[in-house]
Write a protein that holds these residues in place. Sequence first.
Motif: not given
Length: 229
Positions: A44-47, A78-81
């Motif tokens: 969630r932090f990545h999002r 990497m985003f979708e993983t």
Amino acid sequence: MTLIRNIAFMIVFYGLSVPIVLIVPFSALFGRNALIAYSVGWTRFHRWCARYLLGVRSRYKGPRPSGQVFYAAKHQSMFETLDLMVEMGAPAIIMRREFARIPIWGWATQVYGIILVDRAASATALRALMREAKAARESGRSVMIFPEGTRVKPGEQPELKSGFAGLYKMLDLPVVPIATDVGRLWPKKGLKRAGIATFRFGEPIPPGLPRAEIEARVHEAINVLEPRS
């Protein structure tokens, strides 16, 4: 502006991810469920970083799956993983064994329930893959695979890896294909660009189909967002 956004993302996301990963062993002391919740918090932090620092937002379309399923997703970055981990409720994800060699992170992936696959695809490695996937199914978790086996550039549509059909037969779960066009914003090399990354769920495909049919249907479904020639 794009360069500034990328620098900000690298400083904030990767800078704060280091202490987040270092704390992983403490969360694991409270069991797998605690580690899963901790991992989802990190994604969630990545999002958040992708949205507010890079300007990359995700948009999900198509029938939202329910229950235990076998996800088969297009892999362009990497985003979708990470984003799919948030969106799909932390499924058991099949990933290359190389990730297990990363200090602390590799150990955490195994506690989380990541299913590791060996690129060599030896008989022993395939048996281990099937055994771990079966354990995930019996635990009630959905399973996710990137059936092309590696990240591809937008427009590339390689054939599915042979292990997908074996897992499909063993898991005996409906397959939910997921297409995405995130690679046009999030290239393997170069600057990431602001925009909307679309994810499209395909109609669930029932278990029990012949290998040629399931591979053809999944291949078509995960590539519906690809540019047409």
